[in-house]
Design a protein around this motif. Structure first.
Motif, PDB file in Angstrom:
ATOM      1  N   GLU A  12       0.849  -1.187   0.000  1.00  0.00           N
ATOM      2  CA  GLU A  12       0.000   0.000   0.000  1.00  0.00           C
ATOM      3  C   GLU A  12       0.884   1.236   0.000  1.00  0.00           C
ATOM      4  O   GLU A  12       1.850   1.320   0.756  1.00  0.00           O
ATOM      5  CB  GLU A  12      -0.863  -0.020   1.265  1.00  0.00           C
ATOM      6  CG  GLU A  12      -1.692   1.218   1.467  1.00  0.00           C
ATOM      7  CD  GLU A  12      -2.388   1.246   2.829  1.00  0.00           C
ATOM      8  OE1 GLU A  12      -3.083   2.247   3.084  1.00  0.00           O
ATOM      9  OE2 GLU A  12      -2.209   0.308   3.617  1.00  0.00           O
ATOM     10  N   VAL A  13       0.563   2.200  -0.881  1.00  0.00           N
ATOM     11  CA  VAL A  13       1.252   3.491  -0.842  1.00  0.00           C
ATOM     12  C   VAL A  13       0.595   4.306   0.268  1.00  0.00           C
ATOM     13  O   VAL A  13      -0.598   4.557   0.245  1.00  0.00           O
ATOM     14  CB  VAL A  13       1.162   4.235  -2.197  1.00  0.00           C
ATOM     15  CG1 VAL A  13       1.816   5.600  -2.100  1.00  0.00           C
ATOM     16  CG2 VAL A  13       1.808   3.409  -3.299  1.00  0.00           C
ATOM     17  N   THR A  14       1.400   4.707   1.258  1.00  0.00           N
ATOM     18  CA  THR A  14       0.858   5.425   2.412  1.00  0.00           C
ATOM     19  C   THR A  14       1.239   6.897   2.418  1.00  0.00           C
ATOM     20  O   THR A  14       0.759   7.650   3.254  1.00  0.00           O
ATOM     21  CB  THR A  14       1.328   4.774   3.732  1.00  0.00           C
ATOM     22  OG1 THR A  14       2.759   4.807   3.775  1.00  0.00           O
ATOM     23  CG2 THR A  14       0.843   3.339   3.835  1.00  0.00           C
ATOM     24  N   GLY A  15       2.124   7.305   1.490  1.00  0.00           N
ATOM     25  CA  GLY A  15       2.515   8.704   1.453  1.00  0.00           C
ATOM     26  C   GLY A  15       3.536   8.962   0.368  1.00  0.00           C
ATOM     27  O   GLY A  15       3.966   8.050  -0.343  1.00  0.00           O
ATOM     28  N   ASN A  16       3.902  10.242   0.231  1.00  0.00           N
ATOM     29  CA  ASN A  16       4.911  10.655  -0.736  1.00  0.00           C
ATOM     30  C   ASN A  16       5.758  11.720  -0.060  1.00  0.00           C
ATOM     31  O   ASN A  16       5.250  12.515   0.726  1.00  0.00           O
ATOM     32  CB  ASN A  16       4.252  11.210  -2.007  1.00  0.00           C
ATOM     33  CG  ASN A  16       5.283  11.677  -3.018  1.00  0.00           C
ATOM     34  OD1 ASN A  16       5.595  12.851  -3.111  1.00  0.00           O
ATOM     35  ND2 ASN A  16       5.825  10.736  -3.776  1.00  0.00           N
TER      36      ASN A  16
END
Length: 160
Positions: free
Chosen positions: A38-42
């Motif tokens: 899961e992408v949780t931030g950038n």
């Protein structure tokens, strides 16, 4: 080799791994599309020459962050893409004590000192190369030391 009983801190576990490439797109195809992270931030930083997607494996205090990184400018330093496994992050129970003790023992740290990292935790880096003044380093591996929050410290203590 036995553990040093005088060490005033503990390495609790893996906090993150960071993987670099010229483009995050191919990294995302594997880690997000194929493996299901899961992408949780950038996080984007011109000072650190990085555009990274912060992903996660697992949950709670045992979640491991996987940072997929590309340089903002491939010709500038730091070159986050030149070693595909850019760095490993370790949870530390007392980061200031760790830095003080390790420095006194001859461990070389990268410039920048303790500061806020991409995920909001206090961090610092062990240098990948030793020097005459500091003869102990990562032997080619950049190591990020990350201050563990209380819930992570408690969770690891419960395992022991």
């Amino acid at each position: 080799m036995s553990a040093n009983p005088d060490r005033p801190f503990k390495v609790l576990g893996i906090q993150q791994i960071a993987i670099g490439a010229l483009s995050k797109d191919r990294l995302r195809t594997l880690w997000v599309d194929m493996l299901g992270l899961e992408v949780t931030g950038n996080f984007v930083s011109e000072r650190e020459n990085v555009d990274e997607d912060i992903c996660a494996i697992g949950s709670g205090p045992f979640k491991v962050e996987v940072d997929l990184m590309q340089p903002l400018d491939a010709d500038k330093k730091p070159a986050v893409h030149t070693t595909p496994l850019n760095h490993v992050g370790l949870w530390i129970d007392d980061l200031p004590k760790a830095v003080e003790w390790l420095t006194a023992k001859g461990v070389r740290f990268a410039p920048g000192g303790i500061r806020k990292g991409a995920a909001g935790f206090d961090i610092c880096f062990l240098h990948p190369k030793a020097s005459d003044e500091f003869p102990i380093a990562g032997e080619g591996v950049l190591i990020e030391m990350v201050q563990a929050p209380p819930e992570v410290i408690k969770a690891f203590a419960a395992l022991g």
